[in-house]
Design an enzyme around this catalytic site. Structure first.
Site, short mmCIF file in Angstrom:
data_model
loop_
_atom_site.label_atom_id
_atom_site.label_comp_id
_atom_site.label_asym_id
_atom_site.label_seq_id
_atom_site.Cartn_x
_atom_site.Cartn_y
_atom_site.Cartn_z
N PHE A 162 64.05 45.36 10.18
CA PHE A 162 65.19 45.10 11.07
C PHE A 162 66.22 44.16 10.46
O PHE A 162 67.13 43.70 11.14
CB PHE A 162 64.70 44.51 12.39
CG PHE A 162 63.86 45.45 13.21
CD1 PHE A 162 64.46 46.46 13.96
CD2 PHE A 162 62.48 45.37 13.22
CE1 PHE A 162 63.69 47.35 14.71
CE2 PHE A 162 61.70 46.25 13.96
CZ PHE A 162 62.30 47.24 14.71
N LEU A 163 66.09 43.87 9.16
CA LEU A 163 67.04 42.91 8.56
C LEU A 163 68.46 43.48 8.58
O LEU A 163 68.66 44.69 8.52
CB LEU A 163 66.65 42.56 7.13
CG LEU A 163 66.72 43.61 6.01
CD1 LEU A 163 68.13 43.81 5.49
CD2 LEU A 163 65.81 43.21 4.87
N CYS A 276 73.22 52.22 8.41
CA CYS A 276 72.21 52.57 9.42
C CYS A 276 72.72 53.14 10.73
O CYS A 276 72.22 54.16 11.19
CB CYS A 276 71.39 51.33 9.74
SG CYS A 276 70.32 50.86 8.40
C1 UDX Z 1 71.96 46.87 11.23
C2 UDX Z 1 71.01 46.18 12.22
O1 UDX Z 1 71.63 44.99 12.75
C3 UDX Z 1 69.69 45.83 11.54
O2 UDX Z 1 68.78 45.30 12.49
C4 UDX Z 1 69.11 47.10 10.92
O3 UDX Z 1 67.91 46.79 10.22
C5 UDX Z 1 70.11 47.75 9.97
O4 UDX Z 1 71.34 48.00 10.66
P1 UDX Z 1 73.59 46.02 9.29
O5 UDX Z 1 74.12 47.41 9.32
O6 UDX Z 1 73.22 45.43 7.99
O7 UDX Z 1 72.28 45.91 10.22
O8 UDX Z 1 74.69 45.03 9.92
P2 UDX Z 1 75.10 44.59 11.40
O9 UDX Z 1 75.28 43.13 11.42
O10 UDX Z 1 74.22 45.16 12.44
O11 UDX Z 1 76.56 45.23 11.55
C6 UDX Z 1 76.78 46.62 11.61
C7 UDX Z 1 78.25 46.91 11.86
O12 UDX Z 1 78.62 46.53 13.18
C8 UDX Z 1 79.20 46.15 10.93
O13 UDX Z 1 80.24 47.00 10.52
C9 UDX Z 1 79.73 45.03 11.80
O14 UDX Z 1 81.00 44.57 11.41
C10 UDX Z 1 79.78 45.71 13.15
N1 UDX Z 1 79.74 44.78 14.29
C11 UDX Z 1 78.63 44.00 14.49
C12 UDX Z 1 80.80 44.71 15.18
O15 UDX Z 1 81.80 45.42 15.03
N2 UDX Z 1 80.72 43.86 16.25
C13 UDX Z 1 79.62 43.09 16.48
O16 UDX Z 1 79.63 42.35 17.47
C14 UDX Z 1 78.55 43.15 15.56
#
Ligand code: UDX
Ligand code: UDX
Ligand code: ADP
EC number: 1.1.1.22
Length: 484
Positions: A162-163, A276
């Site tokens: 889940f990282l 993801c």
């Molecule tokens: C995600 C999940 O958080 C993680 O638990 C899983 O294992 C893999 O997928 P990740 O894709 O690395 O992780 O980043 P994350 O922080 O979840 O952000 C994903 C996208 O959502 C980014 O483009 C981020 O900018 C966007 N985002 C995130 C938003 O637009 N608003 C938010 O409030 C949070």
């Protein structure tokens, strides 16, 4: 020196396999951890001072263990044959051709890893699914393994990771939970306990959850789908805020105070990206369709549809604000990574926004503190879903990338520009000398903030015409909008 208490081998030295194994090696000095990959270049980078991925704190962890109980190698078959536990952390892209194209997971890499494990193994092994895979993959893999096993016993576990990128080391050191799914048999439970004992070295027992195999697999897809859904929900509200004059930040803050909702993951943006979210939702949709659950499939599809809408809405705002054309106009793109603190650009919203602007013949100058020029050019010339199929790239050719320039200095990127688009929330973009930037731009100077990081009132005072996602519209922007 005492022999290792356990030998682990991880197939796939990527964003998940590399950092996860480094953390296991750090916390379990008595466990030998080998990370193997077919990519010679990737392994060479893991063995160098220049790691193949940028992740805060990662190099310190790798340095502490590499050569002690953490090894990176291309000797895949020997190290798999020699270990007790095999983690499989290979890429599982979306299929680009054939049955389920554009939705289903391509399990080519997973299947070939499983066949290889079956071929080279000479002793019983625990095989741990670490990549996000569709529900019931474990069962399919179990079949591949047992039909080719030659009397060797394989126990399959699902241990989804889940990282999040950019915070991988923190997430691995202090996880909200560790999830281990296994078969409800004596052998299955023994395998679950073996893996549990590895994590228990640093994760409190009550945070290690054990479930059935399928529940663990589905939990990973569902967690990502629900996280993405929160972003699409707040982004949907952002469009309504712009139409009605409400401020999405105020709304999100107020909503987040409800303890049933909570404050995290409510940041409105130009859209979510990353390897993801979209992939896992499309996967979920496909599984629902395959099971005849069309209403459920339709429900989840909307999360991706709103995300696509948010990206195209942003590009349209840029074009319509600038007198309905950006042809020949220089636009500075600040940030290309899918989020801050990573050099990763997989499914970054910047790709879609740039395509939208290039489609209207803009001239783009792109700046990102972590993404190299080559990667940006490659991303902008690739077809959808191609990024995760390293062996079958078909480039559009140079026509698109000829209209982009790459800047190594943020102020250079903005010099002479008609407009600026902030597409990644890098900290440095909060504290730029915007007066200096404004003074060196064409007038009227436009600022489009896709991450809500600038102080809109200050920017307007300086003279910028500002559009910030989900904020009350600048009268200028409002007057020029066609229905968005
Ligand atoms: C995600 C999940 O958080 C993680 O638990 C899983 O294992 C893999 O997928 P990740 O894709 O690395 O992780 O980043 P994350 O922080 O979840 O952000 C994903 C996208 O959502 C980014 O483009 C981020 O900018 C966007 N985002 C995130 C938003 O637009 N608003 C938010 O409030 C949070
Ligand atoms: C709701 C809001 O919670 C409250 O903040 C608002 O002011 C009014 O609407 P209420 O309708 O009284 O309150 O009850 P709530 O506890 O939210 O439940 C609403 C429905 O959702 C019920 O039918 C409940 O059974 C159902 N529910 C709730 C679930 O099915 N699952 C859950 O996890 C929670
Ligand atoms: P993730 O983000 O899930 O970690 P990555 O694409 O970053 O995915 O990493 C997956 C890695 O798996 C790649 O480095 C790829 O070379 C490797 N890989 C894929 N198939 C195999 C295989 N059969 N044997 C060894 N390594 C593999």
């Amino acid at each position: 020196m005492a022999p290792p208490s356990l030998k682990i081998c991880c197939i796939g030295a990527g964003y998940v396999g590399g950092p996860t194994m480094a953390m296991i090696a750090l916390k379990c000095p008595d466990v030998e951890v080998n990370v193997v990959d077919i990519s010679k270049a990737r392994i060479a980078a893991w063995n160098s001072d220049n790691l193949p991925i940028y992740e805060p704190g990662l190099s310190e962890v790798v340095e502490a263990c590499r050569g002690r109980n953490l090894f990176f190698s291309t000797d895949v078959e020997r190290l798999v044959a020699d270990c007790d536990v095999v983690f499989v952390s290979v890429n599982t892209p979306t299929k680009t051709t054939g049955l389920g194209a554009g939705k289903a997971a391509d399990l080519t890499y997973w299947e070939s890893a499983a066949r290889m494990i079956a071929t080279v193994s000479k002793s019983d092994k625990i095989v741990v699914e670490k990549s996000t895979v569709p529900v019931k993959t474990a069962e399919a893999i179990e079949k591949v393994l047992s039909h080719n096993a030659k009397g060797i016993k394989f126990q399959i576990l699902s241990n989804p990771e889940f990282l999040a990128e950019g915070t991988a080391i923190q997430d691995l050191a202090f996880p909200d939970r560790v999830l281990i799914g296994g078969r409800d048999t004596e052998g299955g439970q023994k395998a679950v306990n073996t893996l549990k004992s590895v994590y228990a070295r640093w994760v409190p027992e009550d945070k290690i959850i054990t479930t059935g195999l399928w529940s663990a697999e589905l939990s990973k897809l569902a967690a990502n789908a629900i996280l993405a859904q929160r972003i699409s929900s707040v982004n949907a509200i952002s469009a309504l805020c712009e139409s009605t004059g409400a401020d999405v930040s105020e709304v999100a803050f107020a909503i987040g105070k409800d303890t049933r909702i909570g404050p995290k993951f409510l940041q409105s943006s130009v859209g979510f990206g990353g390897s993801c979210f979209q992939k896992d939702i499309l996967n979920l949709v496909y599984i629902c369709e395959c099971n005849g659950l069309s209403e459920v499939a339709h429900y989840w599809k909307q999360v991706v549809a709103i995300n696509d809408y948010q990206k195209s809405r942003f590009a349209k705002r840029v074009i319509s604000s600038m007198f309905n054309t950006v042809a020949g106009k220089k636009i500075a793109i600040l940030g290309f990574a899918f989020k801050k603190d990573t050099g990763d650009t997989r499914e970054t919203p910047a790709i879609d926004v740039c395509h939208g602007l290039l489609g209207d013949r803009a001239v783009l100058t792109i700046f990102d503190p972590q993404v190299p020029e080559e990667q940006i050019r490659r991303d902008l010339s690739m077809n959808k879903f191609e990024w995760d199929h390293p062996h079958q790239l078909h480039s559009h050719g140079g026509s698109v990338t000829s209209k982009i320039e790459y800047a190594t200095d943020v102020y250079e990127a903005c010099k002479g520009a008609h407009g600026i688009c902030i597409l990644t929330e890098w900290e440095m973009f909060r504290n730029l000398d915007y007066q200096r930037i404004y003074d060196n731009m064409q007038k009227p100077a436009f600022l489009f903030d896709g991450r809500n990081i600038v102080k809109v009132a200050d920017m307007r005072k300086m003279g910028f015409i500002v559009y910030s996602i989900g904020k009350p519209l600048d009268p200028w922007v409002k007057d020029l909008q066609i229905n968005i």
